[in-house]
Design a protein around this motif. Structure first.
Motif, short mmCIF file in Angstrom:
data_model
loop_
_atom_site.label_atom_id
_atom_site.label_comp_id
_atom_site.label_asym_id
_atom_site.label_seq_id
_atom_site.Cartn_x
_atom_site.Cartn_y
_atom_site.Cartn_z
N THR A 1 -99.13 -53.76 -34.90
CA THR A 1 -99.27 -54.51 -33.65
C THR A 1 -99.32 -53.56 -32.46
O THR A 1 -98.63 -52.55 -32.46
CB THR A 1 -98.06 -55.47 -33.48
OG1 THR A 1 -98.17 -56.51 -34.46
CG2 THR A 1 -97.99 -56.10 -32.09
N LEU A 2 -100.15 -53.90 -31.47
CA LEU A 2 -100.14 -53.18 -30.19
C LEU A 2 -99.61 -54.12 -29.11
O LEU A 2 -100.06 -55.26 -29.00
CB LEU A 2 -101.55 -52.74 -29.80
CG LEU A 2 -102.22 -51.60 -30.59
CD1 LEU A 2 -103.61 -51.33 -30.00
CD2 LEU A 2 -101.38 -50.33 -30.57
N PHE A 3 -98.65 -53.63 -28.33
CA PHE A 3 -98.15 -54.36 -27.17
C PHE A 3 -98.79 -53.80 -25.90
O PHE A 3 -98.92 -52.58 -25.77
CB PHE A 3 -96.63 -54.20 -27.03
CG PHE A 3 -95.84 -55.15 -27.88
CD1 PHE A 3 -95.64 -56.47 -27.48
CD2 PHE A 3 -95.28 -54.73 -29.09
CE1 PHE A 3 -94.92 -57.35 -28.26
CE2 PHE A 3 -94.54 -55.61 -29.87
CZ PHE A 3 -94.36 -56.93 -29.46
N PHE A 4 -99.15 -54.67 -24.98
CA PHE A 4 -99.66 -54.24 -23.68
C PHE A 4 -98.58 -54.57 -22.66
O PHE A 4 -98.47 -55.72 -22.22
CB PHE A 4 -100.99 -54.94 -23.38
CG PHE A 4 -101.98 -54.72 -24.50
CD1 PHE A 4 -102.61 -53.49 -24.66
CD2 PHE A 4 -102.22 -55.71 -25.45
CE1 PHE A 4 -103.47 -53.25 -25.72
CE2 PHE A 4 -103.07 -55.48 -26.52
CZ PHE A 4 -103.70 -54.25 -26.65
N GLY A 5 -97.77 -53.56 -22.34
CA GLY A 5 -96.53 -53.84 -21.62
C GLY A 5 -95.76 -54.85 -22.47
O GLY A 5 -95.75 -54.77 -23.70
N GLY A 6 -95.18 -55.84 -21.81
CA GLY A 6 -94.57 -56.94 -22.56
C GLY A 6 -95.31 -58.23 -22.30
O GLY A 6 -94.82 -59.32 -22.56
N LEU A 7 -96.55 -58.10 -21.78
CA LEU A 7 -97.30 -59.29 -21.34
C LEU A 7 -98.15 -59.90 -22.45
O LEU A 7 -98.44 -61.08 -22.43
CB LEU A 7 -98.22 -58.92 -20.17
CG LEU A 7 -97.53 -58.45 -18.89
CD1 LEU A 7 -98.54 -57.85 -17.92
CD2 LEU A 7 -96.79 -59.61 -18.22
N ALA A 8 -98.59 -59.07 -23.39
CA ALA A 8 -99.50 -59.55 -24.44
C ALA A 8 -99.40 -58.61 -25.63
O ALA A 8 -98.93 -57.47 -25.50
CB ALA A 8 -100.94 -59.57 -23.91
#
Length: 368
Positions: A258-265
């Motif tokens: 999984t990749l997180f983009f900040g904690g937004l998505a």
């Protein structure tokens, strides 16, 4: 009608008033009749880059724009080339009737230098057509870097045939910056319109004379509730909105990562063998890789610290997240998260994108 009702702020166009400090157009009474008055909100914006929320949503804005259908003129629709789908106004055709439309695709400077501009133009035209909008011209510009402004002016003059020009766009597409550049070229004045990186700055129509008989009107920016920009604070907006050319970031992912983009998505890579995911987001936004099995736990425990923005976990509702399942099929596709950025993935992949329920996720043919 009293004299005060006729006065408008030269920054945002709101009618000036001195009764309610929290409402649009507020000026202390002793400043009301000075020349070229700007309201308290524009003053704070101009001098301190602070914005005051005035509580106008897309309904209010659309109502303001609805009057355009009966007026003569052409439309310059400013869109964000980096977030085209997010900045596209679906109701535009209905609002403007049969007017000629020029698409001014701003923020060209954010895309990697090696991009094929002709392809981007074709892609914009085609995508707009898919949404039911037939553009009379597409011009690639960077208002910030002063690129394409001459070309846009030429396009406007050839399409308008002495008619008025209405500039429309969603918040954050750089409309006010563009208008300032256009005014500079045609009138020779600098920084007439209040520019800001914050949603909803231009409150009413502002008119700028083009010649003896016609005007250019700056209309209010429409707030799009489906963009990620509405899930962050003003400070966080500066992190997620790209300011410079985007450096692509490539992550080699195995299935079940999984990749997180900040904690937004986040994007969960489900199947398709080991492969690269190419990420195009603000260079300031932190991207974090983890195993999918640990992702839920990590999101819950690390939001606001390792996974930021959001910086305040209380401002972000993890109960209100949707999962969007996508397959790239037979060709390279972009997975676009409205108001945040996109991930380019080659054919034959399955992914799940998790975002707040209101935020749009779009699968499109890759522009890269």
């Amino acid at each position: 009608m009293t004299e005060t009702e006729l006065l408008k702020c030269i920054g945002c166009g709101a009618p000036l008033q001195s009764e309610d400090p929290d409402a649009p157009g507020y000026v202390p009474e002793h400043n009301l009749f000075r020349e070229d008055v700007i309201c308290k909100r524009c003053f704070r914006l101009k001098n301190y880059n602070e914005v005051q929320d005035v509580g106008l949503d897309s309904e209010d804005f659309l109502n303001l724009l609805n009057g355009l259908a009966d007026k003569n003129g052409i439309i310059v629709n400013v869109v964000d080339v980096f977030d085209f789908e997010g900045s596209f106004i679906n109701a535009l055709k209905r609002i403007v009737g049969n007017k000629k439309i020029i698409l001014a695709a701003n923020k060209l400077d954010l895309l990697p230098k090696q991009i094929n501009k002709r392809r981007v133009k074709e892609w914009l035209k085609k995508t707009a057509r898919k949404y039911g909008l037939e553009a009379d011209d597409v011009v690639l510009i960077s208002a910030m870097k002063n690129e394409g402004i001459e070309e846009l002016l030429e396009s406007i003059n050839s399409v308008r045939k002495n008619d008025d020009v209405y500039i429309v766009g969603t918040t954050n597409v750089g409309k006010s910056t563009l208008i300032n550049k256009l005014i500079e070229r045609s009138v020779g004045e600098k920084d007439v319109v209040t520019t800001s990186r914050f949603p909803g700055t231009t409150l009413d129509m502002i008119d700028i004379p083009l010649d003896e008989t016609s005007f250019m009107f700056d209309t209010p920016g429409i707030i799009q509730a489906h963009q990620m920009t509405h899930f962050v604070s003003d400070k966080e907006l500066k992190t997620i909105m790209p300011k410079n050319e985007i450096k692509q970031r490539v992550y080699q992912l195995n299935e079940d990562q999984t990749l997180f983009f900040g904690g937004l998505a986040r994007i969960d890579y489900v199947s398709g063998g080991k492969r690269p995911l190419v990420c195009y987001f603000s260079n300031e936004l932190n991207i974090h890789r983890t195993k999918t099995e640990k992702a839920n736990e990590l999101w819950k425990n690390q939001i606001g610290s390792l996974l930021a923005p959001p910086n305040d976990p209380k401002q972000f509702d993890l109960q209100n997240i949707k999962a969007v399942r996508l397959e790239t099929g037979k060709e390279k596709r972009d997975v676009m998260i409205s108001g945040l950025g996109f991930i380019t993935i080659d054919k034959g992949a399955k992914v799940i994108v998790r975002v707040p329920k209101n935020v749009d996720v779009i699968l499109r043919n890759s522009i890269m």
